[in-house]
Design an enzyme around this catalytic site. Structure first.
Site, PDB file in Angstrom:
ATOM      1  N   THR A 130      38.934  14.777  62.728  1.00  0.00           N
ATOM      2  CA  THR A 130      40.124  14.429  63.486  1.00  0.00           C
ATOM      3  C   THR A 130      39.646  13.552  65.206  1.00  0.00           C
ATOM      4  OG1 THR A 130      42.027  15.138  64.957  1.00  0.00           O
ATOM      5  CG2 THR A 130      40.067  16.639  64.296  1.00  0.00           C
ATOM      6  N   ASP A 131      40.420  12.870  65.702  1.00  0.00           N
ATOM      7  CA  ASP A 131      40.204  12.306  67.068  1.00  0.00           C
ATOM      8  C   ASP A 131      40.361  13.328  67.777  1.00  0.00           C
ATOM      9  OD1 ASP A 131      42.656  12.631  66.833  1.00  0.00           O
ATOM     10  OD2 ASP A 131      43.542  10.838  67.697  1.00  0.00           O
ATOM     11  N   GLU A 132      40.840  14.596  67.515  1.00  0.00           N
ATOM     12  CA  GLU A 132      40.774  15.737  68.668  1.00  0.00           C
ATOM     13  C   GLU A 132      39.435  16.110  69.193  1.00  0.00           C
ATOM     14  OE1 GLU A 132      43.728  18.387  68.173  1.00  0.00           O
ATOM     15  OE2 GLU A 132      45.383  17.168  67.263  1.00  0.00           O
ATOM     16  N   TYR A 155      41.658  24.497  67.276  1.00  0.00           N
ATOM     17  CA  TYR A 155      41.563  23.900  66.089  1.00  0.00           C
ATOM     18  C   TYR A 155      40.426  22.727  66.419  1.00  0.00           C
ATOM     19  CZ  TYR A 155      42.768  19.553  63.203  1.00  0.00           C
ATOM     20  OH  TYR A 155      42.636  18.457  62.397  1.00  0.00           O
ATOM     21  N   LYS A 159      36.955  21.927  64.392  1.00  0.00           N
ATOM     22  CA  LYS A 159      36.838  20.666  63.614  1.00  0.00           C
ATOM     23  C   LYS A 159      35.324  19.969  64.047  1.00  0.00           C
ATOM     24  CE  LYS A 159      38.774  18.585  60.803  1.00  0.00           C
ATOM     25  NZ  LYS A 159      38.620  18.820  59.319  1.00  0.00           N
TER      26      LYS A 159
HETATM   27  P1  NAD Z   1      47.359  20.348  55.613  1.00  0.00           P
HETATM   28  O1  NAD Z   1      47.464  21.455  56.677  1.00  0.00           O
HETATM   29  O2  NAD Z   1      48.716  19.829  55.439  1.00  0.00           O
HETATM   30  O3  NAD Z   1      46.655  20.763  54.304  1.00  0.00           O
HETATM   31  C1  NAD Z   1      45.460  21.366  54.329  1.00  0.00           C
HETATM   32  C2  NAD Z   1      45.290  21.691  52.946  1.00  0.00           C
HETATM   33  O4  NAD Z   1      44.043  22.614  52.891  1.00  0.00           O
HETATM   34  C3  NAD Z   1      46.414  22.581  52.165  1.00  0.00           C
HETATM   35  O5  NAD Z   1      46.630  22.259  50.930  1.00  0.00           O
HETATM   36  C4  NAD Z   1      45.708  24.092  52.383  1.00  0.00           C
HETATM   37  O6  NAD Z   1      46.356  24.869  51.299  1.00  0.00           O
HETATM   38  C5  NAD Z   1      44.272  23.770  52.317  1.00  0.00           C
HETATM   39  N1  NAD Z   1      43.573  24.825  52.467  1.00  0.00           N
HETATM   40  C6  NAD Z   1      43.414  25.562  53.708  1.00  0.00           C
HETATM   41  N2  NAD Z   1      42.656  26.475  53.867  1.00  0.00           N
HETATM   42  C7  NAD Z   1      41.707  26.469  52.795  1.00  0.00           C
HETATM   43  C8  NAD Z   1      40.765  27.146  51.952  1.00  0.00           C
HETATM   44  N3  NAD Z   1      40.214  28.249  53.100  1.00  0.00           N
HETATM   45  N4  NAD Z   1      40.429  26.757  51.022  1.00  0.00           N
HETATM   46  C9  NAD Z   1      40.943  25.922  50.227  1.00  0.00           C
HETATM   47  N5  NAD Z   1      41.961  25.071  50.552  1.00  0.00           N
HETATM   48  C10 NAD Z   1      42.476  25.496  52.073  1.00  0.00           C
HETATM   49  O7  NAD Z   1      46.322  19.268  56.431  1.00  0.00           O
HETATM   50  P2  NAD Z   1      46.508  17.682  56.710  1.00  0.00           P
HETATM   51  O8  NAD Z   1      47.156  17.420  57.778  1.00  0.00           O
HETATM   52  O9  NAD Z   1      46.513  16.950  55.221  1.00  0.00           O
HETATM   53  O10 NAD Z   1      44.870  17.450  56.884  1.00  0.00           O
HETATM   54  C11 NAD Z   1      43.887  17.313  56.148  1.00  0.00           C
HETATM   55  C12 NAD Z   1      42.559  16.963  56.856  1.00  0.00           C
HETATM   56  O11 NAD Z   1      42.388  15.863  57.499  1.00  0.00           O
HETATM   57  C13 NAD Z   1      42.081  18.185  57.742  1.00  0.00           C
HETATM   58  O12 NAD Z   1      40.883  18.492  57.510  1.00  0.00           O
HETATM   59  C14 NAD Z   1      42.373  17.708  58.945  1.00  0.00           C
HETATM   60  O13 NAD Z   1      41.641  18.489  60.126  1.00  0.00           O
HETATM   61  C15 NAD Z   1      42.225  16.242  58.911  1.00  0.00           C
HETATM   62  N6  NAD Z   1      43.196  15.314  59.812  1.00  0.00           N
HETATM   63  C16 NAD Z   1      44.437  15.660  59.927  1.00  0.00           C
HETATM   64  C17 NAD Z   1      45.135  14.769  60.642  1.00  0.00           C
HETATM   65  C18 NAD Z   1      46.818  14.807  60.748  1.00  0.00           C
HETATM   66  O14 NAD Z   1      47.366  13.968  61.523  1.00  0.00           O
HETATM   67  N7  NAD Z   1      47.294  15.598  60.086  1.00  0.00           N
HETATM   68  C19 NAD Z   1      44.654  13.588  61.466  1.00  0.00           C
HETATM   69  C20 NAD Z   1      43.298  13.382  61.238  1.00  0.00           C
HETATM   70  C21 NAD Z   1      42.387  14.500  60.714  1.00  0.00           C
HETATM   71  O1  DAU Z   2      45.102  13.559  66.252  1.00  0.00           O
HETATM   72  C1  DAU Z   2      45.011  13.868  64.973  1.00  0.00           C
HETATM   73  C2  DAU Z   2      45.362  15.600  64.950  1.00  0.00           C
HETATM   74  O2  DAU Z   2      46.893  15.180  64.867  1.00  0.00           O
HETATM   75  C3  DAU Z   2      45.158  16.168  63.525  1.00  0.00           C
HETATM   76  O3  DAU Z   2      43.814  16.520  63.794  1.00  0.00           O
HETATM   77  C4  DAU Z   2      46.076  17.310  63.414  1.00  0.00           C
HETATM   78  O4  DAU Z   2      45.787  18.101  62.477  1.00  0.00           O
HETATM   79  C5  DAU Z   2      47.610  17.156  63.666  1.00  0.00           C
HETATM   80  O5  DAU Z   2      48.314  18.387  63.552  1.00  0.00           O
HETATM   81  C6  DAU Z   2      47.879  16.373  64.851  1.00  0.00           C
HETATM   82  O6  DAU Z   2      47.652  17.075  65.923  1.00  0.00           O
HETATM   83  P1  DAU Z   2      48.749  17.171  67.280  1.00  0.00           P
HETATM   84  O7  DAU Z   2      48.607  18.307  67.890  1.00  0.00           O
HETATM   85  O8  DAU Z   2      48.732  15.896  67.907  1.00  0.00           O
HETATM   86  O9  DAU Z   2      49.977  16.885  66.418  1.00  0.00           O
HETATM   87  P2  DAU Z   2      51.588  17.662  66.503  1.00  0.00           P
HETATM   88  O10 DAU Z   2      52.355  16.933  65.426  1.00  0.00           O
HETATM   89  O11 DAU Z   2      51.362  19.181  66.295  1.00  0.00           O
HETATM   90  O12 DAU Z   2      52.262  17.176  67.853  1.00  0.00           O
HETATM   91  C7  DAU Z   2      51.994  15.781  68.409  1.00  0.00           C
HETATM   92  C8  DAU Z   2      52.675  15.834  69.653  1.00  0.00           C
HETATM   93  O13 DAU Z   2      53.963  16.257  70.089  1.00  0.00           O
HETATM   94  C9  DAU Z   2      51.554  16.703  70.640  1.00  0.00           C
HETATM   95  O14 DAU Z   2      51.599  16.182  71.927  1.00  0.00           O
HETATM   96  C10 DAU Z   2      52.496  17.933  70.784  1.00  0.00           C
HETATM   97  C11 DAU Z   2      54.018  17.415  70.625  1.00  0.00           C
HETATM   98  N1  DAU Z   2      54.920  18.509  70.032  1.00  0.00           N
HETATM   99  C12 DAU Z   2      54.688  18.997  68.798  1.00  0.00           C
HETATM  100  C13 DAU Z   2      55.389  19.918  68.222  1.00  0.00           C
HETATM  101  C14 DAU Z   2      55.059  20.467  66.998  1.00  0.00           C
HETATM  102  C15 DAU Z   2      56.251  18.710  70.757  1.00  0.00           C
HETATM  103  O15 DAU Z   2      56.663  18.231  71.703  1.00  0.00           O
HETATM  104  N2  DAU Z   2      57.032  19.679  70.032  1.00  0.00           N
HETATM  105  C16 DAU Z   2      56.692  20.208  68.975  1.00  0.00           C
HETATM  106  O16 DAU Z   2      57.636  21.008  68.346  1.00  0.00           O
END
Ligand code: NAD
Ligand code: DAU
Length: 347
Positions: A130-132, A155, A159
């Site tokens: 992730t970019d975080e 988190y 990562k």
């Molecule tokens: P998600 O939470 O939707 O899905 C995670 C999946 O991993 C689920 O199916 C869960 O059951 C499985 N999982 C969790 N713990 C596990 C374990 N111990 N063993 C096996 N399976 C397990 O997540 P996502 O948003 O699809 O993110 C997927 C990947 O991409 C992550 O590594 C996350 O850090 C990365 N990522 C997410 C975002 C985003 O915006 N969602 C952005 C950049 C990177």
């Molecule tokens: O940047 C990549 C990341 O983006 C991924 O690695 C993470 O898995 C993914 O969850 C996401 O993280 P963020 O924390 O940026 O996403 P989230 O949707 O939780 O929040 C987006 C923005 O909105 C953040 O500034 C917090 C704000 N927010 C979020 C929630 C859930 C609110 O204001 N209210 C809310 O209820």
């Protein structure tokens, strides 16, 4: 080629599995997922009976299970997505993030290394990050691949730690890897704890839209299918030992994004413009809230020719459509544990 994709029942993982299963009938694709609250096999209904696809329920922190699985299937490549992925949950329960994101990644790295010993030819460990990990930007600048890691939440720290271990295995044992660091994804099948699906669900149910702090936080949004396309490209054409940043060239302040979402929802639900906006409620800020993320995705663009295929307005429209047409999917996952989490987080 036999590929292990971890976390394939989650949001991004399910889109990656679908793309690979449909596009590459000659690959044997295994999806290992623990089916935590975020994992949902309904995401994969359409491809579950394909002959090149197999689901195995299991936890990546279970070393015996992972080692046995590698002995049996000798995976040529791993695409590792399984993770605890929600920042707010990492503030409530940081250890769960260390277990899955750090220790789980280590167990996979060891199993991969022990399977192939020194003979890593045509093998790949692809780590999805992730970019975080780069921390927070001020009002200007972009995250580049060379930006120093500076994570702020449990988190992102977990990562960042897993990224470091992947690189360390590359340097120390010659393990062939690539890492991609992507910005905020949105799209169909995202669990409604993240901003966009949570707000869509709340608008459908006429509930308040909890904007953290003053809403002036910025994220760079990418449609999930464009992320899956990027993963396909990096998997096949990325250079070993390299990192690629992936982003949408699409920065939005949260409050502006929420207003656009409200406008599109009013249109789709046939309500007078301004109806959903009235649900916006400013609430207590997220602790350690990163001000701004923005990705410089020029490396993957120049080297591999990737760029997003849809505009944000188009992607958001498609996303809203999907949630409105899949209300049962939403209902099935917003009972039980979701209600407990919601009470704890927002009340
Ligand atoms: P998600 O939470 O939707 O899905 C995670 C999946 O991993 C689920 O199916 C869960 O059951 C499985 N999982 C969790 N713990 C596990 C374990 N111990 N063993 C096996 N399976 C397990 O997540 P996502 O948003 O699809 O993110 C997927 C990947 O991409 C992550 O590594 C996350 O850090 C990365 N990522 C997410 C975002 C985003 O915006 N969602 C952005 C950049 C990177
Ligand atoms: O940047 C990549 C990341 O983006 C991924 O690695 C993470 O898995 C993914 O969850 C996401 O993280 P963020 O924390 O940026 O996403 P989230 O949707 O939780 O929040 C987006 C923005 O909105 C953040 O500034 C917090 C704000 N927010 C979020 C929630 C859930 C609110 O204001 N209210 C809310 O209820």
């Amino acid at each position: 080629m036999t590929i292990l994709i971890t976390g394939g029942a989650g949001f991004i993982g399910s889109h990656v599995i679908r793309l690979f299963v449909e596009k590459y009938p000659n690959y044997n694709i295994f999806n290992v997922d623990a089916l935590t609250y975020a994992g949902n096999l309904e995401n994969l209904n359409d491809i579950e009976s394909k002959s090149n696809y197999k689901f195995v329920k299991g936890d990546i922190t279970d070393e015996f299970f992972i080692n046995e699985l590698f002995k049996k299937h000798r995976f040529d490549c791993v695409i590792h997505l399984a993770a605890e992925s929600h920042v707010d949950r990492s503030i409530q329960d940081p250890l769960a993030f260390v277990r899955t994101n750090v220790i789980g990644t280590m167990i996979l790295l060891n199993a991969f290394k022990n399977t192939w010993k020194d003979n890593f030819e045509s093998k790949l460990f692809y780590h999805i990050s992730t970019d975080e990990v780069y921390g927070s930007l001020g009002q200007t600048g972009l995250f580049k691949e060379s930006t120093a890691y500076d994570p702020n939440s449990p988190y992102s720290a977990s990562k960042a730690s897993s990224d470091h271990f992947v690189r360390a295995y590359g340097e120390t044992y010659g393990l062939p890897y690539v890492i991609t660091n992507c910005s905020n994804n949105y799209g169909q099948n995202q669990f409604p704890e993240k901003l966009i699906p949570l707000f869509i669900n709340n608008i459908i149910n006429n509930k308040p839209l909890p904007v953290y702090g003053d809403g002036n936080y910025t994220r760079d949004w990418l449609y999930v299918i464009d992320h899956a396309r990027a993963i396909d490209l990096v998997f096949h054409k990325g250079t070993l030992g390299e990192t690629y940043n992936i982003g949408g060239f699409n920065e939005w302040k949260n409050i502006d994004l929420v207003k656009l979402l409200c406008k599109q929802m009013d249109y789709k639900l046939d309500k007078p413009e301004g109806t959903s906006r009235k649900l916006i409620t400013y609430v207590k800020d997220r602790p350690g809230h990163d001000l701004r993320y923005a990705i410089d995705a020029s490396k993957i663009n120049k080297e591999l020719g990737w760029k997003p295929s849809v505009t944000f307005e188009e992607g958001l429209f498609l996303t809203i459509d999907w949630y409105l047409n899949n209300e049962n999917w939403l209902k099935n996952i917003t009972t039980g544990e979701y209600q407990t989490y919601y009470q704890k987080q927002y009340n």
